[in-house]
Design a protein around this motif. Sequence first.
Motif, mmCIF file in Angstrom:
data_model
loop_
_atom_site.group_PDB
_atom_site.id
_atom_site.type_symbol
_atom_site.label_atom_id
_atom_site.label_comp_id
_atom_site.label_asym_id
_atom_site.label_seq_id
_atom_site.Cartn_x
_atom_site.Cartn_y
_atom_site.Cartn_z
ATOM 1 N N ASP A 1 4.135 -31.467 -49.040
ATOM 2 C CA ASP A 1 3.923 -32.311 -50.213
ATOM 3 C C ASP A 1 2.492 -32.250 -50.730
ATOM 4 O OD1 ASP A 1 6.563 -33.110 -50.110
ATOM 5 O OD2 ASP A 1 6.122 -34.890 -48.905
ATOM 6 N N ARG A 2 1.525 -32.208 -49.842
ATOM 7 C CA ARG A 2 0.130 -32.224 -50.295
ATOM 8 C C ARG A 2 -0.252 -30.951 -51.041
ATOM 9 N NH1 ARG A 2 -3.474 -29.496 -47.224
ATOM 10 N NH2 ARG A 2 -2.726 -28.674 -45.259
ATOM 11 N N LEU A 3 0.537 -29.885 -50.911
ATOM 12 C CA LEU A 3 0.234 -28.629 -51.604
ATOM 13 C C LEU A 3 0.934 -28.508 -52.943
ATOM 14 C CD1 LEU A 3 0.308 -26.071 -48.666
ATOM 15 C CD2 LEU A 3 -1.677 -27.215 -49.672
ATOM 16 N N THR A 4 1.936 -29.332 -53.192
ATOM 17 C CA THR A 4 2.684 -29.218 -54.443
ATOM 18 C C THR A 4 1.876 -29.685 -55.654
ATOM 19 O OG1 THR A 4 3.722 -31.367 -54.081
ATOM 20 C CG2 THR A 4 4.934 -29.414 -53.329
ATOM 21 N N SER A 5 0.831 -30.462 -55.409
ATOM 22 C CA SER A 5 0.043 -30.968 -56.527
ATOM 23 C C SER A 5 -1.164 -30.080 -56.849
ATOM 24 C CB SER A 5 -0.453 -32.390 -56.213
ATOM 25 O OG SER A 5 -1.272 -32.366 -55.066
ATOM 26 N N LEU A 6 -1.347 -28.989 -56.117
ATOM 27 C CA LEU A 6 -2.458 -28.079 -56.393
ATOM 28 C C LEU A 6 -2.201 -27.292 -57.670
ATOM 29 C CD1 LEU A 6 -3.111 -26.647 -52.824
ATOM 30 C CD2 LEU A 6 -4.414 -28.401 -54.012
ATOM 31 N N GLU B 1 2.266 -31.623 -39.962
ATOM 32 C CA GLU B 1 2.838 -31.673 -41.311
ATOM 33 C C GLU B 1 3.593 -30.383 -41.635
ATOM 34 O OE1 GLU B 1 1.338 -32.028 -45.948
ATOM 35 O OE2 GLU B 1 -0.007 -32.690 -44.343
ATOM 36 N N TYR B 2 2.996 -29.250 -41.298
ATOM 37 C CA TYR B 2 3.676 -27.978 -41.561
ATOM 38 C C TYR B 2 4.948 -27.846 -40.741
ATOM 39 C CZ TYR B 2 -0.273 -26.184 -44.240
ATOM 40 O OH TYR B 2 -1.229 -25.998 -45.190
ATOM 41 N N LEU B 3 4.879 -28.224 -39.464
ATOM 42 C CA LEU B 3 6.038 -28.066 -38.590
ATOM 43 C C LEU B 3 7.151 -29.059 -38.905
ATOM 44 C CD1 LEU B 3 4.272 -27.345 -35.210
ATOM 45 C CD2 LEU B 3 5.416 -25.720 -36.713
ATOM 46 N N ASP B 4 6.807 -30.181 -39.512
ATOM 47 C CA ASP B 4 7.831 -31.169 -39.860
ATOM 48 C C ASP B 4 8.597 -30.801 -41.132
ATOM 49 O OD1 ASP B 4 7.267 -32.692 -37.654
ATOM 50 O OD2 ASP B 4 5.938 -34.080 -38.721
ATOM 51 N N GLN B 5 8.083 -29.847 -41.883
ATOM 52 C CA GLN B 5 8.747 -29.428 -43.113
ATOM 53 C C GLN B 5 9.890 -28.471 -42.778
ATOM 54 O OE1 GLN B 5 7.962 -30.320 -46.369
ATOM 55 N NE2 GLN B 5 6.542 -31.765 -45.467
ATOM 56 N N PRO B 6 10.964 -28.506 -43.539
ATOM 57 C CA PRO B 6 12.019 -27.510 -43.347
ATOM 58 C C PRO B 6 11.472 -26.110 -43.648
ATOM 59 C CG PRO B 6 12.753 -29.261 -44.819
ATOM 60 C CD PRO B 6 11.289 -29.459 -44.596
ATOM 61 N N PRO B 7 11.986 -25.083 -42.979
ATOM 62 C CA PRO B 7 11.539 -23.722 -43.288
ATOM 63 C C PRO B 7 11.697 -23.410 -44.778
ATOM 64 C CG PRO B 7 12.904 -23.723 -41.321
ATOM 65 C CD PRO B 7 12.980 -25.102 -41.918
ATOM 66 N N LEU B 8 10.780 -22.647 -45.295
ATOM 67 C CA LEU B 8 10.749 -22.204 -46.697
ATOM 68 C C LEU B 8 10.391 -23.315 -47.665
ATOM 69 C CD1 LEU B 8 13.836 -19.818 -46.860
ATOM 70 C CD2 LEU B 8 11.455 -19.221 -46.485
ATOM 71 N N SER B 9 9.856 -24.418 -47.188
ATOM 72 C CA SER B 9 9.433 -25.475 -48.097
ATOM 73 C C SER B 9 7.911 -25.518 -48.142
ATOM 74 C CB SER B 9 9.985 -26.828 -47.646
ATOM 75 O OG SER B 9 9.384 -27.210 -46.429
ATOM 76 N N VAL B 10 7.389 -26.249 -49.110
ATOM 77 C CA VAL B 10 5.947 -26.390 -49.281
ATOM 78 C C VAL B 10 5.584 -27.832 -48.949
ATOM 79 C CG1 VAL B 10 4.063 -26.282 -50.942
ATOM 80 C CG2 VAL B 10 5.930 -24.637 -51.087
ATOM 81 N N GLU C 1 -2.987 -32.995 -37.390
ATOM 82 C CA GLU C 1 -2.174 -33.588 -38.463
ATOM 83 C C GLU C 1 -1.600 -32.515 -39.381
ATOM 84 O OE1 GLU C 1 -4.946 -36.214 -40.266
ATOM 85 O OE2 GLU C 1 -4.631 -37.797 -38.786
ATOM 86 N N GLU C 2 -2.422 -31.524 -39.743
ATOM 87 C CA GLU C 2 -1.946 -30.437 -40.599
ATOM 88 C C GLU C 2 -0.854 -29.629 -39.917
ATOM 89 O OE1 GLU C 2 -5.258 -28.691 -43.432
ATOM 90 O OE2 GLU C 2 -6.020 -28.967 -41.389
ATOM 91 N N VAL C 3 -1.054 -29.320 -38.636
ATOM 92 C CA VAL C 3 -0.040 -28.569 -37.894
ATOM 93 C C VAL C 3 1.265 -29.351 -37.883
ATOM 94 C CG1 VAL C 3 0.632 -27.719 -35.614
ATOM 95 C CG2 VAL C 3 -1.678 -27.311 -36.454
#
Length: 70
Positions: A61-66, A50-59, A46-48
């Motif tokens: 969503d689950r990391l933006t609230s840290l 999630e990372y691969l579904d994000q556009p390059p150079l983006s963070v 799931e994590e992989v």
Amino acid sequence: MDQQRLNELQTSLARIDDFIRAAVSRADASGESPTDSLRGLIVSREEVGEYLDQPPLSVPDRLTSLPALM
């Protein structure tokens, strides 16, 4: 950073994503347990994804609230 260089970077990062997807596919096809070969470093499918579904150079969503480190 100008737009051309940013586009080149995003293209390069997209290629890295493709390499990761291929590696995950090969690992899945091997039939071996990922926990054995990774020896304690476990990233869920799931994590992989999630990372691969994000556009390059983006963070993701689950990391933006840290909280910030600094």
